[in-house]
Design a protein around this motif. Sequence first.
Motif, PDB file in Angstrom:
ATOM      1  N   MET A   1     -27.154  41.549  58.466  1.00  0.00           N
ATOM      2  CA  MET A   1     -27.683  42.136  59.846  1.00  0.00           C
ATOM      3  C   MET A   1     -28.311  42.639  59.869  1.00  0.00           C
ATOM      4  SD  MET A   1     -24.367  44.790  61.373  1.00  0.00           S
ATOM      5  CE  MET A   1     -22.476  43.322  61.251  1.00  0.00           C
ATOM      6  N   CYS A   2     -29.837  42.413  58.514  1.00  0.00           N
ATOM      7  CA  CYS A   2     -31.015  42.528  58.248  1.00  0.00           C
ATOM      8  C   CYS A   2     -30.796  44.513  58.399  1.00  0.00           C
ATOM      9  CB  CYS A   2     -32.029  41.986  59.589  1.00  0.00           C
ATOM     10  SG  CYS A   2     -32.169  39.917  59.856  1.00  0.00           S
ATOM     11  N   PHE A   3     -30.199  44.770  57.324  1.00  0.00           N
ATOM     12  CA  PHE A   3     -30.397  46.009  57.157  1.00  0.00           C
ATOM     13  C   PHE A   3     -30.170  46.374  55.136  1.00  0.00           C
ATOM     14  CE2 PHE A   3     -28.213  47.521  61.042  1.00  0.00           C
ATOM     15  CZ  PHE A   3     -28.536  48.277  60.865  1.00  0.00           C
TER      16      PHE A   3
ATOM     17  N   HIS B   1     -30.539  33.292  61.035  1.00  0.00           N
ATOM     18  CA  HIS B   1     -30.259  33.659  61.716  1.00  0.00           C
ATOM     19  C   HIS B   1     -30.031  32.425  62.798  1.00  0.00           C
ATOM     20  CE1 HIS B   1     -28.360  37.068  60.254  1.00  0.00           C
ATOM     21  NE2 HIS B   1     -29.229  37.656  59.820  1.00  0.00           N
ATOM     22  N   ASP B   2     -31.472  31.765  63.052  1.00  0.00           N
ATOM     23  CA  ASP B   2     -31.397  30.280  64.090  1.00  0.00           C
ATOM     24  C   ASP B   2     -30.351  29.442  63.446  1.00  0.00           C
ATOM     25  OD1 ASP B   2     -34.150  31.931  64.887  1.00  0.00           O
ATOM     26  OD2 ASP B   2     -34.682  31.367  63.718  1.00  0.00           O
TER      27      ASP B   2
ATOM     28  N   ASN C   1     -24.905  28.343  60.934  1.00  0.00           N
ATOM     29  CA  ASN C   1     -23.328  28.487  60.351  1.00  0.00           C
ATOM     30  C   ASN C   1     -24.037  30.299  59.623  1.00  0.00           C
ATOM     31  OD1 ASN C   1     -22.821  25.673  60.498  1.00  0.00           O
ATOM     32  ND2 ASN C   1     -23.940  25.573  58.756  1.00  0.00           N
ATOM     33  N   ASN C   2     -25.140  30.886  60.041  1.00  0.00           N
ATOM     34  CA  ASN C   2     -24.915  32.023  59.210  1.00  0.00           C
ATOM     35  C   ASN C   2     -24.548  32.991  60.249  1.00  0.00           C
ATOM     36  OD1 ASN C   2     -26.604  31.537  57.149  1.00  0.00           O
ATOM     37  ND2 ASN C   2     -28.570  32.372  58.166  1.00  0.00           N
ATOM     38  N   TYR C   3     -24.510  34.479  59.824  1.00  0.00           N
ATOM     39  CA  TYR C   3     -23.117  35.447  60.673  1.00  0.00           C
ATOM     40  C   TYR C   3     -23.657  36.337  60.637  1.00  0.00           C
ATOM     41  CZ  TYR C   3     -19.889  38.897  62.362  1.00  0.00           C
ATOM     42  OH  TYR C   3     -19.608  39.208  63.483  1.00  0.00           O
ATOM     43  N   PRO C   4     -24.549  37.259  61.258  1.00  0.00           N
ATOM     44  CA  PRO C   4     -24.073  36.829  62.939  1.00  0.00           C
ATOM     45  C   PRO C   4     -25.191  36.155  63.289  1.00  0.00           C
ATOM     46  CG  PRO C   4     -24.898  39.473  62.551  1.00  0.00           C
ATOM     47  CD  PRO C   4     -24.562  38.229  60.956  1.00  0.00           C
TER      48      PRO C   4
END
Length: 599
Positions: A329-331, A355-356, A359-362
Amino acid sequence: MKPEEGKPNQPDKHSRMVSTALVLIVLSGISFYLGGMGCSQKYRYGMPDIGNVIQSSKPEAIVPLQIKAVTFPECESSFQDYTPCTDPKRWKRYQRPRLSFLERHCPPLAERNECLVPPPDGYKSPIKWPKSRAECWYRNVPYDWINKQKSDQHWLRKEGEKFLFPGGGTMFPKGVSHYVDLMQDLIPAMKDGTIRTAIDTGCGVASWGGDLLDRGILAVSLAPRDNHQAQVQFALERGIPAMLGIISTQRLPFPSNSFDMAHCSRCLIPWTEYGGIYLLEIHRILRPGGFWVLSGPPINYRRRSRGWNSTIEEQKTNFLQLQELLTSMCFKLYDQKGDIAVWQKLSNNTCYKKHDAPNNYPRKCDDGTEPDSAWYTPMRPCLVAPDQKHKAIALGSLMKWPKRLHAYPERMGDVRRGSISAFKHDNSKWETRVKHYKKLLPLLGTNKIRNVMDMNTVYGGFAAALIDDPIWVMNVVSSYSTNTLPVVYDRGLIGTYHDWCEAFSTYPRTYDLLHLDGLFTAESQRCEMKYVLLEMDRILRPNGFAIIRESAYFVDAITTIGKGMRWGCRKENNERGDVNEKILVCQKKLWQSSIKSSR
């Protein structure tokens, strides 16, 4: 009303404008008192600017709305802690998964109570700030559950007629000040004005938020109404900002990228469950560069696992899962020592671009829901990426407190007609208005008024003008009005979205002063005046005040209803002497219930 499609408005003559204006005023006033639409879903529509209509009718003075005298009965004594939208009596009607029954579920119009909520027997005027941070009257919050269940953790203790708050907590046995000192060692930005706004999820009796006040940090302490009796009521009785709320299925009522810091001290939120959806909500409301602080399980699992009734292996797995989710989540893990771990939300776009990929979560949120939409908006398992056009909202880019309060907020550019000149004008206007208010109500600015709510703020100007006084202000932005709450937070103030057709998320008797500026004029097409005023009575402390700035059309009707609620109101001129706008200064009387409970 909107014109029919394909039929543009025709220019009217001056006489027709005046008659139409008067009809609009009368109809809007009658609709306000006789019935509101009572909607919960958010939608926007054009509304006539009654203020402008009033000015167009000069030099004729407005004919005030007149209503029949009314007297409201007392509620039964069991209503002394009544919270209409989080009422335990109605919990069985709602879903149990994810504790969603603890969220807001307001009664329909047919089930609303039209009675005055009584104080507990023996209620006294609250202890004044700052002494109130350490003690409160037992009879004002007569609940023993926390005292009995948390006595070993020193949340509070009862001595004679008072509850004392020694500053203990589950994760700070040496006291909250020692705990925050350790936190400041990990986050130097807490010391120099960089961090100003914070949120504490699962706040207990708000000792963490109370300690931060001396360090120049303003925290919203958040907790649900649950078996921890009256956590939020204890906080507000102490004079510490707090409101009812829970991270469950709905977004919290705050805009995106608002808080500089979020905190959880063994708050029992299952952060790694449901795909990390609760962490995604923290990510949404946390400002880029902001910090998330967690103490308790699974931090320091090597030493603490036995005390948490768990194994080292279980807690290690949980910690690794938490770290993996936060990284996705970019922390980034900023620092960790002992029982405290700190993560920082990244402010650059490199991580979010990843995250574009489908297949990347979230995944990135791309369903059209606005990042700031937060009034009965379901949480979604997707990532709200910061808007790259806003370069100056990241922590570190904002001016440090207190310069931040009067610096032009970048997100004011998103507001229609928002500009530097409009911002300066708003500041100047409220400085003048507050000076006038203090003449009308000399107690404003003293320690006899602590908890204040601005019921329909725009940019937080009222709160900014009071910043040097021993008060704090909850800035409320209507869920139906222009979204200006991000501006409030960018200034280093706190607030929430709300719809005044419903009850506010707080206990009875929690505010010393309620302020409103044209609320009845703005909401006359939706909310019934009677219910708005009854809600104001519920949340206002006995002997507390309301400053009601309104069109002269409404003030007599407000005074009539206020009298039926045992308020004393006096009509005053505004600072300009405008005959078409008046100020009501009202005081709620202290009375004791004469009705026994059968609820």
